[in-house]
Design a protein around this motif. Structure first.
Motif, mmCIF file in Angstrom:
data_model
loop_
_atom_site.group_PDB
_atom_site.id
_atom_site.type_symbol
_atom_site.label_atom_id
_atom_site.label_comp_id
_atom_site.label_asym_id
_atom_site.label_seq_id
_atom_site.Cartn_x
_atom_site.Cartn_y
_atom_site.Cartn_z
ATOM 1 N N MET A 197 0.769 -1.155 -0.052
ATOM 2 C CA MET A 197 -0.078 -0.131 0.315
ATOM 3 C C MET A 197 0.725 1.231 -0.054
ATOM 4 N N LEU A 198 1.797 1.241 0.589
ATOM 5 C CA LEU A 198 2.857 2.463 0.913
ATOM 6 C C LEU A 198 3.987 2.508 -0.354
ATOM 7 N N LYS A 199 3.840 1.566 -1.389
ATOM 8 C CA LYS A 199 4.848 1.310 -2.250
ATOM 9 C C LYS A 199 4.903 2.640 -3.241
ATOM 10 N N PRO A 200 3.784 3.067 -3.400
ATOM 11 C CA PRO A 200 3.660 4.523 -4.536
ATOM 12 C C PRO A 200 4.179 5.715 -4.046
ATOM 13 N N ILE A 201 4.521 5.594 -2.519
ATOM 14 C CA ILE A 201 4.891 6.674 -1.976
ATOM 15 C C ILE A 201 6.671 6.723 -2.326
ATOM 16 N N THR A 202 7.348 5.684 -2.330
ATOM 17 C CA THR A 202 8.653 5.404 -2.755
ATOM 18 C C THR A 202 8.661 5.832 -4.232
ATOM 19 N N GLU A 203 7.925 5.361 -4.947
ATOM 20 C CA GLU A 203 7.954 5.546 -6.422
ATOM 21 C C GLU A 203 7.659 6.925 -7.022
ATOM 22 N N PHE A 204 7.217 7.737 -6.175
ATOM 23 C CA PHE A 204 6.807 9.191 -6.266
ATOM 24 C C PHE A 204 8.050 9.865 -6.256
ATOM 25 N N PRO A 205 8.335 10.880 -7.385
ATOM 26 C CA PRO A 205 9.761 11.567 -7.162
ATOM 27 C C PRO A 205 9.787 12.596 -5.993
ATOM 28 N N ASP A 206 10.730 12.896 -5.282
ATOM 29 C CA ASP A 206 10.856 13.603 -4.238
ATOM 30 C C ASP A 206 10.609 14.864 -4.588
ATOM 31 N N THR A 207 11.248 15.511 -5.913
ATOM 32 C CA THR A 207 10.789 16.980 -6.110
ATOM 33 C C THR A 207 10.811 16.774 -7.560
#
Length: 275
Positions: free
Chosen positions: A147-157
């Protein structure tokens, strides 16, 4: 002959030593001493040797009179007339100590079992506390990792509309111009920081999963808000394009503040050749 004499002398010495040892053993087996041994262990308390002897009501046993009788020390008479103090009798002090020792051994076993349980529990709690074992937690593997994998895949900036997952470049520029992307970037930074803390800090297992759940809820709200801005901006741009296509002149791209006098002059200048 000399050897025989030496052997004979040695044999005589051995006989004398054995005879003396035998006599000493007989002295140790004195009935009064044996009775005292019985009183000090468990067999009997009332065997008060030497026994009294009376003649016409007069004590005639000098040994008894000096040990237990009228001529004996007061401590001896108090000992004879006192309570049964055999340490090994059924209710004696030594048996009570043995019973207490057995009870203490049982209590020690219970304490050891409790301490072992506490130690094992502490080891389990430590395994859940430390951040080194978070990847092996069953609940993380079964649910939160996916469920939290999309957060790591979303770019930081994110730097363009593709990374922001917007519809097109025009939507990206509109959100960037209005300052919406700056606010969304701040929310994204807080979200990623909370996720990083939940994965790297040492904390109880329950608190870690509370942070996971809070991060998941905030991520869903962030994605929903980003989708709303995307759709709203796209709709606004569509209205703007429709409006521009129907008006004779395009809408002013930039507005500058003017005074009332300048407004009147501009209007007069615009319509002076029409009327």
């Amino acid at each position: 002959m000399e050897n025989l004499l030496k052997k004979g002398k040695l044999f005589l010495l051995l006989l004398v030593a054995v005879n003396g040892f035998g006599q000493s053993v007989k002295r140790l087996n004195d009935p009064a001493i044996v009775a005292q041994h019985k009183r000090m262990t468990f067999e009997s308390w009332g065997d008060w040797r030497p026994y009294p002897k009376y003649f016409l009501g007069i004590q005639t046993n000098f040994a008894y009179a000096t040990v237990w009788g009228m001529w004996a020390p007061k401590i001896n008479r108090d000992y004879k007339d006192g309570d049964d103090i055999r340490p090994l009798k059924p209710t004696g002090e030594q048996n009570i100590r043995f019973a207490q020792l057995k009870f203490q051994e049982e209590e020690a076993k219970k304490i050891k079992a409790a301490s072992d349980t506490i130690y094992k529990r502490s080891v389990q709690d430590l395994a859940h506390w430390t951040s080194a074992t978070v990847d092996a937690d069953p609940l993380w593997l079964l649910y939160y990792k996916r469920m939290l994998k999309p957060i790591t895949e979303f770019p930081d900036t994110p730097q363009n509309f593709i990374e922001w997952r917007l519809k097109d470049q025009q939507t990206y520029e509109t959100l960037n111009t209005t300052g919406t992307l700056k606010r969304l970037q701040e929310e994204l930074d807080l979200l990623k920081e909370k996720y990083s803390m939940s994965r790297s800090m040492d904390m109880p297992r329950g608190k870690r999963f509370v942070m996971y759940h809070e991060t998941l809820i905030k991520w869903r709200n962030f994605v929903q808000e980003l989708r709303k801005h995307n759709n709203k901006t796209t709709l606004l741009l569509d209205y703007r394009n429709i409006l521009n296509s129907h008006l004779p002149t395009a809408l002013p791209t930039q507005w500058t503040a003017t005074s009332d006098r300048q407004i009147v002059q501009n209007v007069m200048q615009q319509y002076k050749h029409r009327y």
